[in-house]
Write a protein that holds these residues in place. Structure first.
Motif, PDB file in Angstrom:
ATOM      1  N   HIS A 127       0.845  -1.198   0.000  1.00 50.21           N
ATOM      2  CA  HIS A 127       0.000   0.000   0.000  1.00 50.21           C
ATOM      3  C   HIS A 127       0.875   1.241   0.000  1.00 50.21           C
ATOM      4  CE1 HIS A 127      -4.170  -1.515   1.098  1.00 50.21           C
ATOM      5  NE2 HIS A 127      -3.432  -2.611   1.206  1.00 50.21           N
ATOM      6  N   LEU A 128       0.309   2.320  -0.490  1.00 53.79           N
ATOM      7  CA  LEU A 128       0.887   3.641  -0.272  1.00 53.79           C
ATOM      8  C   LEU A 128       0.121   4.233   0.897  1.00 53.79           C
ATOM      9  CD1 LEU A 128       2.885   5.779  -1.383  1.00 53.79           C
ATOM     10  CD2 LEU A 128       0.937   6.773  -2.593  1.00 53.79           C
ATOM     11  N   VAL A 129       0.782   4.433   2.022  1.00 47.71           N
ATOM     12  CA  VAL A 129       0.075   4.900   3.213  1.00 47.71           C
ATOM     13  C   VAL A 129       0.325   6.397   3.437  1.00 47.71           C
ATOM     14  CG1 VAL A 129      -0.061   2.682   4.385  1.00 47.71           C
ATOM     15  CG2 VAL A 129       1.986   4.065   4.690  1.00 47.71           C
ATOM     16  N   ASP A 130      -0.750   7.097   3.698  1.00 49.50           N
ATOM     17  CA  ASP A 130      -0.738   8.523   4.031  1.00 49.50           C
ATOM     18  C   ASP A 130      -1.040   8.592   5.529  1.00 49.50           C
ATOM     19  OD1 ASP A 130      -1.106  11.226   4.326  1.00 49.50           O
ATOM     20  OD2 ASP A 130      -2.443  11.440   2.600  1.00 49.50           O
ATOM     21  N   VAL A 131       0.000   8.797   6.327  1.00 47.82           N
ATOM     22  CA  VAL A 131      -0.098   8.651   7.782  1.00 47.82           C
ATOM     23  C   VAL A 131      -0.092  10.020   8.462  1.00 47.82           C
ATOM     24  CG1 VAL A 131       0.948   7.615   9.832  1.00 47.82           C
ATOM     25  CG2 VAL A 131       1.053   6.413   7.638  1.00 47.82           C
ATOM     26  N   ARG A 132      -1.013  10.215   9.406  1.00 41.19           N
ATOM     27  CA  ARG A 132      -1.124  11.476  10.153  1.00 41.19           C
ATOM     28  C   ARG A 132      -1.043  11.185  11.657  1.00 41.19           C
ATOM     29  NH1 ARG A 132      -3.550  15.331   6.665  1.00 41.19           N
ATOM     30  NH2 ARG A 132      -3.103  14.656   4.530  1.00 41.19           N
ATOM     31  N   PRO A 133       0.156  11.006  12.201  1.00 47.29           N
ATOM     32  CA  PRO A 133       0.269  10.744  13.641  1.00 47.29           C
ATOM     33  C   PRO A 133      -0.119  11.989  14.453  1.00 47.29           C
ATOM     34  CG  PRO A 133       2.318  10.248  12.459  1.00 47.29           C
ATOM     35  CD  PRO A 133       1.454  11.056  11.552  1.00 47.29           C
ATOM     36  N   ILE A 134      -0.536  11.774  15.696  1.00 50.45           N
ATOM     37  CA  ILE A 134      -0.845  12.885  16.594  1.00 50.45           C
ATOM     38  C   ILE A 134       0.458  13.564  17.014  1.00 50.45           C
ATOM     39  CG2 ILE A 134      -1.757  13.483  18.876  1.00 50.45           C
ATOM     40  CD1 ILE A 134      -3.763  11.219  18.546  1.00 50.45           C
ATOM     41  N   LYS A 135       0.513  14.889  16.845  1.00 50.55           N
ATOM     42  CA  LYS A 135       1.647  15.709  17.266  1.00 50.55           C
ATOM     43  C   LYS A 135       2.963  15.349  16.564  1.00 50.55           C
ATOM     44  CE  LYS A 135      -0.274  16.599  21.869  1.00 50.55           C
ATOM     45  NZ  LYS A 135      -0.057  16.520  23.336  1.00 50.55           N
ATOM     46  N   ARG A 136       2.876  14.752  15.390  1.00 54.30           N
ATOM     47  CA  ARG A 136       4.060  14.425  14.598  1.00 54.30           C
ATOM     48  C   ARG A 136       3.790  14.783  13.137  1.00 54.30           C
ATOM     49  NH1 ARG A 136       9.024  12.901  16.983  1.00 54.30           N
ATOM     50  NH2 ARG A 136       8.575  11.859  18.951  1.00 54.30           N
ATOM     51  N   PRO A 137       4.854  15.037  12.353  1.00 52.69           N
ATOM     52  CA  PRO A 137       4.619  15.320  10.926  1.00 52.69           C
ATOM     53  C   PRO A 137       3.975  14.122  10.229  1.00 52.69           C
ATOM     54  CG  PRO A 137       6.882  15.866  11.563  1.00 52.69           C
ATOM     55  CD  PRO A 137       6.277  15.114  12.705  1.00 52.69           C
ATOM     56  N   GLY A 138       3.031  14.397   9.352  1.00 56.51           N
ATOM     57  CA  GLY A 138       2.478  13.320   8.554  1.00 56.51           C
ATOM     58  C   GLY A 138       3.470  12.898   7.483  1.00 56.51           C
ATOM     59  N   PHE A 139       3.233  11.743   6.868  1.00 56.18           N
ATOM     60  CA  PHE A 139       4.161  11.289   5.836  1.00 56.18           C
ATOM     61  C   PHE A 139       3.451  10.377   4.850  1.00 56.18           C
ATOM     62  CE2 PHE A 139       4.551   8.146   9.252  1.00 56.18           C
ATOM     63  CZ  PHE A 139       4.456   6.942   8.568  1.00 56.18           C
ATOM     64  N   LEU A 140       4.092  10.210   3.693  1.00 56.33           N
ATOM     65  CA  LEU A 140       3.637   9.310   2.641  1.00 56.33           C
ATOM     66  C   LEU A 140       4.735   8.283   2.432  1.00 56.33           C
ATOM     67  CD1 LEU A 140       1.097   9.471   0.671  1.00 56.33           C
ATOM     68  CD2 LEU A 140       2.707  10.350  -1.025  1.00 56.33           C
ATOM     69  N   ALA A 141       4.400   6.981   2.419  1.00 54.73           N
ATOM     70  CA  ALA A 141       5.444   5.956   2.329  1.00 54.73           C
ATOM     71  C   ALA A 141       4.889   4.672   1.750  1.00 54.73           C
ATOM     72  CB  ALA A 141       6.045   5.679   3.712  1.00 54.73           C
ATOM     73  N   LEU A 142       5.776   3.853   1.199  1.00 61.73           N
ATOM     74  CA  LEU A 142       5.419   2.508   0.792  1.00 61.73           C
ATOM     75  C   LEU A 142       5.273   1.641   2.034  1.00 61.73           C
ATOM     76  CD1 LEU A 142       5.102   0.324  -1.454  1.00 61.73           C
ATOM     77  CD2 LEU A 142       7.559  -0.090  -1.215  1.00 61.73           C
ATOM     78  N   PRO A 149       6.388   1.340   7.861  1.00 63.88           N
ATOM     79  CA  PRO A 149       6.618   2.152   6.660  1.00 63.88           C
ATOM     80  C   PRO A 149       7.844   3.040   6.827  1.00 63.88           C
ATOM     81  CG  PRO A 149       4.715   2.951   7.909  1.00 63.88           C
ATOM     82  CD  PRO A 149       5.121   1.658   8.525  1.00 63.88           C
ATOM     83  N   GLY A 150       8.525   3.286   5.709  1.00 58.44           N
ATOM     84  CA  GLY A 150       9.727   4.113   5.734  1.00 58.44           C
ATOM     85  C   GLY A 150      10.970   3.357   5.337  1.00 58.44           C
ATOM     86  N   ASN A 151      10.864   2.029   5.182  1.00 56.33           N
ATOM     87  CA  ASN A 151      12.041   1.220   4.895  1.00 56.33           C
ATOM     88  C   ASN A 151      12.338   1.132   3.401  1.00 56.33           C
ATOM     89  OD1 ASN A 151      14.064  -0.153   6.338  1.00 56.33           O
ATOM     90  ND2 ASN A 151      13.277  -2.124   5.701  1.00 56.33           N
ATOM     91  N   SER A 152      11.680   1.994   2.616  1.00 53.24           N
ATOM     92  CA  SER A 152      11.904   2.036   1.171  1.00 53.24           C
ATOM     93  C   SER A 152      11.904   3.511   0.763  1.00 53.24           C
ATOM     94  CB  SER A 152      10.825   1.225   0.452  1.00 53.24           C
ATOM     95  OG  SER A 152      11.045   1.212  -0.923  1.00 53.24           O
ATOM     96  N   PHE A 153      10.882   3.979   0.063  1.00 54.59           N
ATOM     97  CA  PHE A 153      10.781   5.403  -0.242  1.00 54.59           C
ATOM     98  C   PHE A 153       9.749   6.035   0.674  1.00 54.59           C
ATOM     99  CE2 PHE A 153       7.450   3.643  -2.954  1.00 54.59           C
ATOM    100  CZ  PHE A 153       6.416   4.543  -2.793  1.00 54.59           C
ATOM    101  N   SER A 154       9.982   7.286   1.023  1.00 52.02           N
ATOM    102  CA  SER A 154       9.046   7.993   1.908  1.00 52.02           C
ATOM    103  C   SER A 154       9.315   9.484   1.827  1.00 52.02           C
ATOM    104  CB  SER A 154       9.183   7.507   3.354  1.00 52.02           C
ATOM    105  OG  SER A 154      10.533   7.593   3.788  1.00 52.02           O
ATOM    106  N   THR A 155       8.312  10.266   2.204  1.00 52.74           N
ATOM    107  CA  THR A 155       8.459  11.712   2.263  1.00 52.74           C
ATOM    108  C   THR A 155       7.511  12.251   3.321  1.00 52.74           C
ATOM    109  OG1 THR A 155       8.273  13.770   1.007  1.00 52.74           O
ATOM    110  CG2 THR A 155       6.831  11.957   0.343  1.00 52.74           C
ATOM    111  N   SER A 156       7.989  13.185   4.127  1.00 56.70           N
ATOM    112  CA  SER A 156       7.164  13.706   5.216  1.00 56.70           C
ATOM    113  C   SER A 156       6.646  15.096   4.882  1.00 56.70           C
ATOM    114  CB  SER A 156       7.959  13.758   6.520  1.00 56.70           C
ATOM    115  OG  SER A 156       8.789  14.900   6.566  1.00 56.70           O
ATOM    116  N   ARG A 157       5.540  15.460   5.518  1.00 55.77           N
ATOM    117  CA  ARG A 157       4.965  16.785   5.307  1.00 55.77           C
ATOM    118  C   ARG A 157       5.760  17.879   6.000  1.00 55.77           C
ATOM    119  NH1 ARG A 157       0.692  13.602   4.000  1.00 55.77           N
ATOM    120  NH2 ARG A 157      -0.681  14.478   2.400  1.00 55.77           N
ATOM    121  N   ALA A 158       6.763  17.502   6.768  1.00 56.31           N
ATOM    122  CA  ALA A 158       7.672  18.497   7.329  1.00 56.31           C
ATOM    123  C   ALA A 158       8.738  18.899   6.317  1.00 56.31           C
ATOM    124  CB  ALA A 158       8.348  17.944   8.587  1.00 56.31           C
ATOM    125  N   GLY A 159       8.897  18.097   5.237  1.00 59.34           N
ATOM    126  CA  GLY A 159       9.842  18.462   4.186  1.00 59.34           C
ATOM    127  C   GLY A 159      10.876  17.419   3.837  1.00 59.34           C
TER     128      GLY A 159
END
Length: 342
Positions: A127-142, A149-159
């Motif tokens: 899956h491509l997961v769009d994750v929004r943790p509480i009080k943490r930057p959200g991210f998109l990852a395989l 998630p994060g053990n391949s490609f990923s990008t966070s909404r913090a930059g």
């Protein structure tokens, strides 16, 4: 090949883990009970001090540990078995998780590309997961079933933009799995914080990270193992596969991943054919022409494919990150973009 399903997850670390577990429950139970994997997992339990390693992971990265606990609950598999599954990239030879990354860092044209050979048994359940943790930057990852998630490609909404290549090196008996460390990087609020985490985290195995940050002109190649961590700036065109290439990391005792070395040599030759200052159009045109270079190793040899199961193109500019995912058999990529939240 079908497009990656996209799943949106939110809540506490445990709640996000539960959702991840539910996404992978059917295939993960089947895969972990496969005789080939079961024999290997039992061998790892005898080789490594699993209870001590689990304690170290829980103490070093409590938020990620809560996510792992939730994942165990969501998929109905014992926590120690889920933990060992997340250690597989470090314990096993990385032919099971092959990838090639290349990058361009030229001011306005800053790209990271990753070609991934997923196990054909697992690929339909990614899956491509769009994750929004509480009080943490959200991210998109395989999300590979059962793996944080994060053990391949990923990008966070913090930059942050991150590409991870697992390294074919011996594992050590102290430290934290690469999957937990790569996931933890997605919670960082700055490039400096991400670098510090990768430099200081005790690690069982080895992984290579290409890191970029929106608004920063710095792009880094970081090779992190249980023995040493080295950092090399990425300038213009750069490539990496599943073995160490930094001069400080060269060690004759390392495992010799011949497929990785072959892919690395071929991609370096191809990069020379790109313009000295490649644009987005140059890189995308090159990607569309690329054939598969090597096949993965799978539990079902008949399912092996010569082409990568997916190729991901990530573009990082001052306030926006763009993701394009090319899947085998699909003529057009999936496209996502989002503004960076400062």
């Amino acid at each position: 090949m079908q497009r990656l399903p996209r799943s949106k997850l939110s809540g506490t670390s445990f709640e996000i883990g539960e959702e991840l577990g539910r996404l992978s429950k059917p295939i993960l139970k089947k895969y972990l009970s496969h005789p080939v994997y079961s024999r290997q997992a039992n061998a790892w339990k005898k080789t490594y001090p699993i209870p001590e390693l689990m304690t170290a992971a829980a103490q070093s990265f409590p938020d990620c540990w809560e996510e792992l606990r939730g994942l165990s609950t969501g998929c109905g598999i014992d926590l120690d078995d889920v933990y060992i599954w997340n250690c597989k990239p470090d314990f096993a030879k990385t032919q099971h998780d092959s990838s090639t990354s290349f990058a361009v860092n030229r001011l306005a044209n800053r790209f990271i590309v990753q070609e991934i050979w997923e196990d054909p048994c697992l690929r339909p359940y990614c899956h491509l997961v769009d994750v929004r943790p509480i009080k943490r930057p959200g991210f998109l990852a395989l999300y590979t079933p059962g793996m944080l998630p994060g053990n391949s490609f990923s990008t966070s909404r913090a930059g942050l933009v991150q590409s991870v290549n697992l390294l074919d090196i011996p594992a050590v008996s102290k430290g934290v799995p690469s999957s937990i460390i790569s996931r933890s990087v997605l919670g960082c609020g700055s490039l400096l914080e991400a670098i510090d985490l990768l430099m200081s985290a005790p690690r069982i195995g080895g992984a290579h990270h290409i890191l970029a940050w929106s608004g920063e002109f710095v792009m880094l190649s970081i090779e992190a193992t249980g023995f040493k961590v080295t950092v090399v700036p990425v300038s213009n065109k750069y490539a990496h596969t599943n073995h160490t290439v930094h001069n400080e990391q060269k060690n004759p005792s390392q495992a010799q991943n011949l497929l990785s070395r072959r892919r690395y040599a071929e991609v370096l030759e191809e990069l020379e054919l790109l313009p000295d200052y490649p644009t987005e159009a140059d890189v995308l045109a090159w990607l569309r022409k690329r054939p598969g270079i090597a096949a993965p190793v799978s539990l079902e040899a008949a399912a092996e494919k010569l082409n990568p199961s997916m190729t991901v193109f990530l573009r990082c500019v001052s306030s926006k990150i763009t993701v394009q995912i090319f899947s085998s058999g699909q003529s057009e990529p999936e496209k996502f973009s989002f503004s960076v939240v400062k």
